[in-house]
Design a protein around this motif. Structure first.
Motif, PDB file in Angstrom:
ATOM      1  N   ALA A  35      19.599  28.592   7.225  1.00 53.02           N
ATOM      2  CA  ALA A  35      19.434  29.667   6.261  1.00 53.02           C
ATOM      3  C   ALA A  35      20.594  30.605   6.283  1.00 53.02           C
ATOM      4  O   ALA A  35      21.290  30.855   7.427  1.00 53.02           O
ATOM      5  CB  ALA A  35      18.069  30.729   6.660  1.00 53.02           C
ATOM      6  N   CYS A  36      20.773  31.183   5.165  1.00 54.13           N
ATOM      7  CA  CYS A  36      22.240  31.932   4.967  1.00 54.13           C
ATOM      8  C   CYS A  36      21.731  33.371   5.788  1.00 54.13           C
ATOM      9  O   CYS A  36      20.790  34.057   5.279  1.00 54.13           O
ATOM     10  CB  CYS A  36      22.638  32.017   3.654  1.00 54.13           C
ATOM     11  N   ALA A  37      22.647  33.992   6.307  1.00 58.38           N
ATOM     12  CA  ALA A  37      22.253  35.104   7.288  1.00 58.38           C
ATOM     13  C   ALA A  37      22.906  36.186   6.432  1.00 58.38           C
ATOM     14  O   ALA A  37      22.644  37.614   6.565  1.00 58.38           O
ATOM     15  CB  ALA A  37      22.879  35.120   8.480  1.00 58.38           C
ATOM     16  N   ASP A  38      23.730  36.105   5.329  1.00 54.24           N
ATOM     17  CA  ASP A  38      24.172  36.945   4.493  1.00 54.24           C
ATOM     18  C   ASP A  38      23.387  37.611   3.345  1.00 54.24           C
ATOM     19  O   ASP A  38      23.475  38.640   2.761  1.00 54.24           O
ATOM     20  CB  ASP A  38      25.658  36.624   3.853  1.00 54.24           C
ATOM     21  N   ASP A  39      22.439  36.789   3.062  1.00 52.81           N
ATOM     22  CA  ASP A  39      21.483  37.062   2.241  1.00 52.81           C
ATOM     23  C   ASP A  39      20.303  37.445   2.706  1.00 52.81           C
ATOM     24  O   ASP A  39      19.604  37.038   3.336  1.00 52.81           O
ATOM     25  CB  ASP A  39      21.209  35.852   1.263  1.00 52.81           C
ATOM     26  N   ALA A  40      19.695  38.831   2.303  1.00 53.37           N
ATOM     27  CA  ALA A  40      18.468  39.383   2.701  1.00 53.37           C
ATOM     28  C   ALA A  40      17.270  38.586   2.687  1.00 53.37           C
ATOM     29  O   ALA A  40      16.505  38.527   3.492  1.00 53.37           O
ATOM     30  CB  ALA A  40      18.427  40.703   1.753  1.00 53.37           C
ATOM     31  N   GLY A  41      17.075  37.833   1.383  1.00 56.90           N
ATOM     32  CA  GLY A  41      15.787  37.015   1.369  1.00 56.90           C
ATOM     33  C   GLY A  41      15.885  36.119   2.290  1.00 56.90           C
ATOM     34  O   GLY A  41      14.761  35.699   3.030  1.00 56.90           O
ATOM     35  N   SER A  42      16.825  35.120   2.390  1.00 55.42           N
ATOM     36  CA  SER A  42      17.038  34.007   3.114  1.00 55.42           C
ATOM     37  C   SER A  42      17.155  34.269   4.754  1.00 55.42           C
ATOM     38  O   SER A  42      16.433  33.795   5.553  1.00 55.42           O
ATOM     39  CB  SER A  42      17.908  33.083   2.887  1.00 55.42           C
ATOM     40  N   ALA A  43      17.531  35.497   4.910  1.00 57.42           N
ATOM     41  CA  ALA A  43      17.683  36.064   6.425  1.00 57.42           C
ATOM     42  C   ALA A  43      16.351  36.528   6.810  1.00 57.42           C
ATOM     43  O   ALA A  43      15.869  36.233   8.120  1.00 57.42           O
ATOM     44  CB  ALA A  43      18.655  37.153   6.590  1.00 57.42           C
ATOM     45  N   ALA A  44      15.593  37.114   5.867  1.00 52.80           N
ATOM     46  CA  ALA A  44      14.229  37.564   6.467  1.00 52.80           C
ATOM     47  C   ALA A  44      13.408  36.339   6.437  1.00 52.80           C
ATOM     48  O   ALA A  44      12.373  36.188   7.376  1.00 52.80           O
ATOM     49  CB  ALA A  44      13.591  38.323   5.166  1.00 52.80           C
ATOM     50  N   LEU A  45      13.550  35.281   5.883  1.00 50.78           N
ATOM     51  CA  LEU A  45      12.759  33.952   5.910  1.00 50.78           C
ATOM     52  C   LEU A  45      13.013  33.256   7.140  1.00 50.78           C
ATOM     53  O   LEU A  45      12.190  33.019   7.812  1.00 50.78           O
ATOM     54  CB  LEU A  45      13.120  33.097   4.910  1.00 50.78           C
ATOM     55  N   ALA A  46      14.331  33.332   7.500  1.00 53.91           N
ATOM     56  CA  ALA A  46      14.770  32.701   8.853  1.00 53.91           C
ATOM     57  C   ALA A  46      14.157  33.636   9.933  1.00 53.91           C
ATOM     58  O   ALA A  46      13.600  32.940  10.861  1.00 53.91           O
ATOM     59  CB  ALA A  46      16.177  32.870   8.988  1.00 53.91           C
ATOM     60  N   ALA A  47      14.260  34.921   9.790  1.00 53.72           N
ATOM     61  CA  ALA A  47      13.532  35.473  11.171  1.00 53.72           C
ATOM     62  C   ALA A  47      11.814  35.260  11.186  1.00 53.72           C
ATOM     63  O   ALA A  47      11.489  35.308  12.264  1.00 53.72           O
ATOM     64  CB  ALA A  47      13.719  37.093  10.898  1.00 53.72           C
ATOM     65  N   GLN A  48      11.328  35.214  10.024  1.00 58.16           N
ATOM     66  CA  GLN A  48       9.895  34.805   9.788  1.00 58.16           C
ATOM     67  C   GLN A  48       9.746  33.598  10.586  1.00 58.16           C
ATOM     68  O   GLN A  48       8.782  33.320  11.312  1.00 58.16           O
ATOM     69  CB  GLN A  48       9.396  35.091   8.363  1.00 58.16           C
ATOM     70  N   SER A  49      10.556  32.808  10.226  1.00 58.74           N
ATOM     71  CA  SER A  49      10.267  31.110  10.684  1.00 58.74           C
ATOM     72  C   SER A  49      10.568  31.046  12.128  1.00 58.74           C
ATOM     73  O   SER A  49       9.902  30.437  12.950  1.00 58.74           O
ATOM     74  CB  SER A  49      11.222  30.207   9.823  1.00 58.74           C
ATOM     75  N   ALA A  50      11.462  31.702  12.470  1.00 53.17           N
ATOM     76  CA  ALA A  50      11.722  31.570  13.977  1.00 53.17           C
ATOM     77  C   ALA A  50      10.819  32.399  14.843  1.00 53.17           C
ATOM     78  O   ALA A  50      10.447  31.648  15.983  1.00 53.17           O
ATOM     79  CB  ALA A  50      13.442  32.544  14.403  1.00 53.17           C
TER      80      ALA A  50
END
Length: 470
Positions: free
Chosen positions: A219-234
Motif C-alpha cells: 500500500a502507498c504510504a503517501d495516500d491517506a486512503g491506502s495508508a489508513a487501509l494499511a494501518a487497519q490491515s496491519a
C-alpha cells in the motif's frame, strides 16, 4: 466468497465485446490455456484481428446466433441486458460470467498479484510484469492496456505467478483471490456505482480482507486512503509493505530528479527483515507518480522473494503502457502525448509530468471529460487540475456507459478555468487552435478515457502539414 469455476468447467467460452482492453486480455489468456474461444464486437479492430490470428472465432456485429455453440458467456459491466447475445445466453441457460469472474478462473492455480487503486493500476501492473520478467520470473499478466516492450495486454507465463489489474469501478475486483494485493491509492470515484465515498472505502477494505493467511498487502504510504487501509490491515495481523515518499515507508523514495522523460531517485528499503539497503532507481517515464508506481513494484518483488537489485535494474527497461503519457509523434518541434487520465488526481499527475518534460516551454491540453456523473462530482477539481496547463480546450463529455444528464455539460468545468480557450464543442477547431498556439519545445497532451485519443495523430498531422483533417 466467490469460488471460480475450473477451466475445464468453462467449456467453449464466448466474449461479448471482445475487442475491449479488459475482455481481449482474458480472451488471450484463455486461448493460451487451450480453451476454445469466440467473441463479438460492434466493429472491427486490431485487437479482434489479433485474437482471430491466435485461433478465436470472431464476429463483427452481435447476434443471438453467435452464442449457439458456447457453454460459457463472458460479459463486462458495459454490456446491457438488452444485448441480443446476452439475451440468447440467458434463454439457453448458459453459464454467464462477469469478466472478473472469468479472469479469476484463468488464474486460479497461480500466485495472484492483484493491483487495485483509484489511479495508476495499468502502469503499476505493467511495471510489475516487466520487472518480474526482467528479473527472471516468467509471470502471466492481464493489463487494461498494451504493455510497451511486450506489445500485448496479456500473456501466459510458466512461473506460476499471475499479475492482474484489478478494476474497482463496479466492485468486481472482489471476485479475485490474491496472495499479494496492491493498493496504489484510495479516493472517491465511480460514485455512479458506489453512491458514496464511504462505500468505496468499504469495498477496498473487503479487497484487503480477501488476502489469505500469509498474504501481503502492498500500500502507498503517501495516500491517506491506502495508508489508513494499511494501518487497519496491519492491526489485524496482515503482513503489510508500504511504499512512497513518506519517511516511514518500507520502500521509501527520496526526492527524484527529472530530465525530460528520464526520472531517477534513490530507494531506501527500511524496517524490513534482512532487506535494509539503498538502491538507485532509473526510469524511462516521467513524473513522481511513476516513481511511486515503481516503488510499488519493488515492494511486490520483496513480497515474492525476488532480489531487489535485479528488480530495480529490470524497472529501468520499462518504457510505458498504452495511453499513459504515450508519445504520439512530433511536428514543428512540438511533441504530442496521450494520457488516459480521467480523474482530477490523474489529470494533475499527468500535467505535472508534462511540466517536467516541457521544462521552460508550454503545455497545451485537449481534455475530454469522461462520464456525466464524474463531471458533476468533480467539475471544480478538474478545473483546478487543468489550470496547471498553459492553454486548455475541453471537448464535450464522453458518455461511455451513461445516458446524458440534462444540464450537465463540459461548461461545468470551463466556467471555473483560469486559462485560455475553454469549452470546445468542435474538436477539429480545437485542434487547429492548439496547433496555432504551440511553438517548438512545447507539448500538446490529449487527456481523457474516451475517444480523445484519436486526436493524437490528427494533432501530429496538423503540426506537420498545417492542415487539420479528422
Amino acid at each position: 466468497m466467490y469460488i471460480p469455476p475450473t477451466l475445464a468447467e468453462l467449456g467453449r467460452v464466448h466474449f461479448i465485446g471482445m475487442g475491449g482492453a479488459g475482455m481481449s486480455a482474458i480472451a488471450r489468456i484463455m486461448l493460451s490455456q487451450g480453451l476454445p474461444v469466440s467473441g463479438s464486437d460492434a466493429k472491427e479492430s486490431p485487437g479482434l484481428a489479433e485474437l482471430a490470428a491466435l485461433g478465436a472465432r470472431v464476429y463483427v456485429g452481435q447476434s443471438g446466433a453467435n452464442v449457439d455453440e458456447a457453454d460459457t458467456v463472458v460479459v463486462s459491466s458495459a454490456i446491457r441486458e438488452s444485448n441480443p447475445e446476452l439475451s440468447a445466453a440467458r434463454a439457453a441457460g448458459l453459464r454467464i460470467l462477469h469478466r472478473s469472474q472469468a479472469l479469476a478462473a484463468a488464474m486460479a492455480e497461480d500466485i495472484v498479484v492483484a493491483v487495485a487503486g483509484t489511479h495508476g493500476k495499468t502502469t503499476t501492473t505493467s511495471m510489475i510484469t516487466i520487472m518480474l520478467r526482467g528479473a527472471g520470473v516468467d509471470a502471466s499478466f492481464a493489463v487494461g492496456g498494451t504493455v510497451q516492450g511486450l506489445g500485448v495486454n496479456a500473456g501466459h507465463g510458466s512461473a506460476g505467478v499471475f499479475v492482474a489489474e484489478a478494476d474497482e469501478s463496479d466492485a468486481s475486483f472482489l471476485n479475485y483471490r490474491p496472495q499479494i494485493a496492491v493498493v496504489t491509492n484510495l479516493e472517491a470515484d465511480h460514485l455512479d456505482h458506489y453512491g458514496t465515498a464511504q462505500a468505496v472505502f468499504a469495498a477496498f477494505d473487503q479487497f484487503a480482507q480477501l488476502l489469505p493467511a500469509g498474504g501481503v498487502l502492498v500500500a502507498c504510504a503517501d495516500d491517506a486512503g491506502s495508508a489508513a487501509l494499511a494501518a487497519q490491515s496491519a492491526a489485524t495481523g496482515t503482513r503489510t509493505i508500504t511504499y512512497g515518499f513518506a519517511d516511514d515507508a518500507n520502500v521509501r523514495l527520496l526526492p527524484g530528479h527529472h530530465h525530460g522523460l528520464l526520472t531517477t531517485a534513490s530507494v531506501l528499503l527500511q524496517n524490513l527483515e534482512g532487506s535494509e539497503r539503498t538502491l538507485e532507481l532509473r526510469l524511462q517515464v516521467p513524473g513522481n507518480h511513476n516513481l511511486s508506481n515503481a516503488a510499488a513494484a519493488v515492494a511486490v518483488a520483496l513480497a515474492l522473494g525476488v532480489d531487489a537489485q535485479r528488480a530495480v535494474e529490470a524497472l529501468g527497461t520499462f518504457s510505458g503502457a498504452a495511453r499513459r503519457f504515450e508519445a504520439k509523434g512530433e511536428g514543428r518541434g512540438v511533441c504530442v502525448f496521450d494520457d488516459y487520465a480521467h480523474h482530477p488526481t490523474e489529470v494533475t499527475a499527468a500535467l505535472r509530468a508534462a511540466r517536467t518534460v516541457a521544462g521552460a516551454h508550454k503545455v497545451h491540453v485537449l481534455f475530454q471529460p469522461h462520464l456525466f456523473s464524474r463531471t458533476t462530482e468533480f467539475a471544480t477539481e478538474f478545473a483546478k487540475a487543468l489550470d496547471l496547463a498553459d492553454t486548455v480546450a475541453v471537448l464535450d463529455i464522453y458518455a461511455a456507459r451513461e445516458d446524458p444528464v440534462p444540464g450537465v455539460t463540459s461548461e461545468l468545468i470551463t466556467r471555473e478555468l483560469n486559462k485560455p480557450f475553454g469549452y470546445a464543442p468542435d474538436p477539429l477547431a480545437a485542434v487547429a487552435r492548439l496547433c496555432a498556439g504551440a511553438v517548438a519545445g512545447d507539448i500538446i497532451l490529449t487527456v481523457g478515457a474516451g475517444d480523445v485519443t484519436e486526436f493524437g495523430p490528427v494533432l501530429v498531422a496538423a503540426l506537420t502539414s498545417g492542415d487539420v483533417h479528422g
